[in-house]
Scaffold this motif. Structure first.
Motif, PDB file in Angstrom:
ATOM      1  N   SER A  83     -30.156 -24.672 -11.804  1.00 40.58           N
ATOM      2  CA  SER A  83     -31.329 -24.781 -12.672  1.00 40.58           C
ATOM      3  C   SER A  83     -30.850 -25.197 -14.051  1.00 40.58           C
ATOM      4  O   SER A  83     -29.697 -24.975 -14.424  1.00 40.58           O
ATOM      5  CB  SER A  83     -32.088 -23.449 -12.752  1.00 40.58           C
ATOM      6  OG  SER A  83     -31.272 -22.432 -13.325  1.00 40.58           O
ATOM      7  N   ARG A 143     -35.166 -25.848  -8.857  1.00 39.57           N
ATOM      8  CA  ARG A 143     -33.814 -25.903  -8.282  1.00 39.57           C
ATOM      9  C   ARG A 143     -33.447 -27.363  -8.001  1.00 39.57           C
ATOM     10  O   ARG A 143     -34.159 -28.059  -7.294  1.00 39.57           O
ATOM     11  CB  ARG A 143     -33.741 -25.076  -7.000  1.00 39.57           C
ATOM     12  CG  ARG A 143     -33.912 -23.588  -7.248  1.00 39.57           C
ATOM     13  CD  ARG A 143     -34.294 -22.860  -5.965  1.00 39.57           C
ATOM     14  NE  ARG A 143     -33.249 -22.894  -4.970  1.00 39.57           N
ATOM     15  CZ  ARG A 143     -32.430 -21.873  -4.697  1.00 39.57           C
ATOM     16  NH1 ARG A 143     -32.540 -20.755  -5.384  1.00 39.57           N
ATOM     17  NH2 ARG A 143     -31.517 -21.965  -3.755  1.00 39.57           N
ATOM     18  N   ASP A 181     -21.335 -20.785 -13.460  1.00 34.41           N
ATOM     19  CA  ASP A 181     -22.316 -21.280 -14.422  1.00 34.41           C
ATOM     20  C   ASP A 181     -21.619 -21.874 -15.645  1.00 34.41           C
ATOM     21  O   ASP A 181     -20.525 -21.458 -16.031  1.00 34.41           O
ATOM     22  CB  ASP A 181     -23.218 -20.144 -14.910  1.00 34.41           C
ATOM     23  CG  ASP A 181     -24.017 -19.491 -13.788  1.00 34.41           C
ATOM     24  OD1 ASP A 181     -24.077 -20.063 -12.688  1.00 34.41           O
ATOM     25  OD2 ASP A 181     -24.573 -18.401 -14.036  1.00 34.41           O
ATOM     26  N   THR A 237     -27.897 -21.685  -8.652  1.00 32.77           N
ATOM     27  CA  THR A 237     -28.928 -20.941  -7.921  1.00 32.77           C
ATOM     28  C   THR A 237     -28.615 -20.824  -6.438  1.00 32.77           C
ATOM     29  O   THR A 237     -29.201 -20.005  -5.750  1.00 32.77           O
ATOM     30  CB  THR A 237     -30.308 -21.601  -8.113  1.00 32.77           C
ATOM     31  OG1 THR A 237     -30.233 -22.976  -7.747  1.00 32.77           O
ATOM     32  CG2 THR A 237     -30.750 -21.497  -9.568  1.00 32.77           C
ATOM     33  N   SER A 238     -27.711 -21.639  -5.931  1.00 34.40           N
ATOM     34  CA  SER A 238     -27.163 -21.443  -4.584  1.00 34.40           C
ATOM     35  C   SER A 238     -25.778 -22.059  -4.552  1.00 34.40           C
ATOM     36  O   SER A 238     -25.576 -23.175  -5.029  1.00 34.40           O
ATOM     37  CB  SER A 238     -28.056 -22.058  -3.502  1.00 34.40           C
ATOM     38  OG  SER A 238     -28.103 -23.460  -3.599  1.00 34.40           O
TER      39      SER A 238
END
Length: 354
Positions: free
Chosen positions: A62, A79, A37, A44-45
């Motif tokens: 996201s 997403r 991140d 998110t994946s």
């Protein structure tokens, strides 16, 4: 076909970094890179290879800049899919690579198979990373002025201030203007010039494949408005003033200010390439023929303004496509035409003699 005076090929210089890098050991079946991140993005994946060739992977994030994008069928709320195609030898070297950002059109998506085919064919054997971010069915690569109930739709901020540094932090890129290009098809062609004009510090080369480049053109305005109100462009629909405000004078200041065709001055010193057909036989697939014919008018307007400003550029104006590539018919979403466009553009940004 029209070709203007030569332009700087800055990415070609950046490519030499690859040749000077030392090789690193690789696994027999390499896993895709894992992402952390950062820069306002939450993973998110994690990346997954899209097929056994292990060149292209997809992951999702996201962002608070576009927390609730309108959705095409198969897309998940909140997403954003991002697709990355790596050089063939990415896992076998310690090299850093230049990056091209490829912006999809409307109503397309970055994980469409045809986009993968176009990119992988054009970059086979080429030391270049390609990143395809989500632009939604109707994002128009802009910070919307009146998103209303859709919530913030700051696509430009998402891509330029979040995705680009995020990619640089997670992949072995040449994280500078000299190692970065941007190109797009249709709505994405608009986005590519729009982004390059706003942030010339980020890109050394920009290209448009049949982009709708002139927001002062009434037909382009009608096309944008149609994407706002058409359910096929994403769900839910939005108001006709959501993206650029009211499309009529005297309330159309944002449309005029955000039109790439009229604001080419900041592209000075950057490589610029425009590609378009004329629609070919208008009786065959007339919708795609007319779209391309009208897109060509916006490319001509852009070319005229580049010429007036004394800015060098390349212009492939290939008519019905018969002399451009086998199977190309000069229509708007013709894969054979877009493939030839991408092949040529990749050559421009990576080979000094292209």
């Amino acid at each position: 076909m029209i070709k203007a005076m030569s332009v700087p090929r800055l990415l070609a210089t950046a490519i030499t970094v690859v040749a000077l890098s030392s090789p690193a050991a690789s696994a027999a079946e390499p896993a895709p890179p894992q992402f952390a991140d950062g820069f306002g993005l939450v993973v998110t994946s994690q990346p997954k290879w899209v097929d056994e060739t292990r060149r292209t992977f997809v992951f999702s994030v996201s962002t608070n800049q576009v927390p609730t994008p309108t959705l095409l069928e198969g897309q998940e709320p909140g997403r954003h899919a991002i697709v990355v195609t790596l050089p063939d030898d990415y896992d076998r070297t310690a090299a850093r690579y230049p990056v091209q950002y490829y912006l999809h059109g409307h109503p397309d998506r970055p994980d469409a198979l045809w986009n993968q085919r176009v990119v992988e064919k054009a970059t086979s054997g080429v030391p270049l990373i390609t990143v395809q971010p989500n632009g939604s069915g109707r994002g128009w690569y802009s910070n919307w002025v009146n998103p209303g109930a859709a919530g913030p739709q700051n696509w430009e901020t998402f891509h330029l201030e979040q995705v680009i540094p995020f990619v640089d932090a997670n992949l072995r890129t040449i994280a500078s203007k000299t190692g970065r290009a941007i190109v797009g098809h249709s709505m994405g062609g608009f986005g590519a010039l729009h982004y390059a004009e706003h942030r010339p510090d980020l890109f050394s080369y920009v290209g448009s494949f049949s982009g709708g480049l002139d927001l002062r053109n009434s037909e382009v305005r009608a096309a944008v408005v149609a994407t706002e109100v058409n359910p096929g462009s994403g769900s839910p629909t939005v108001g006709v003033d959501a993206i650029f405000g009211p499309p009529i004078w005297p309330f159309d200041g944002v449309w005029n200010a955000q039109s790439p065709a009229q604001h080419v001055g900041s592209l000075r010193g950057m490589g610029v390439a425009l590609y378009t057909g004329n629609g070919g036989d208008l009786t065959v697939n007339p919708a795609q023929a007319v779209l391309e014919n009208r897109a060509r008018e916006t490319a001509l307007a852009t070319a005229a303004n580049l010429t007036a400003a004394g800015i060098p550029f390349h212009f492939s104006d290939y008519g019905d496509g018969s002399g451009w590539a086998p199977g190309c018919t000069g229509k708007h979403a013709d894969e054979a035409c877009v493939q030839a466009d991408m092949n040529h553009f990749v050559g421009l940004i990576t080979r000094p003699d292209a």
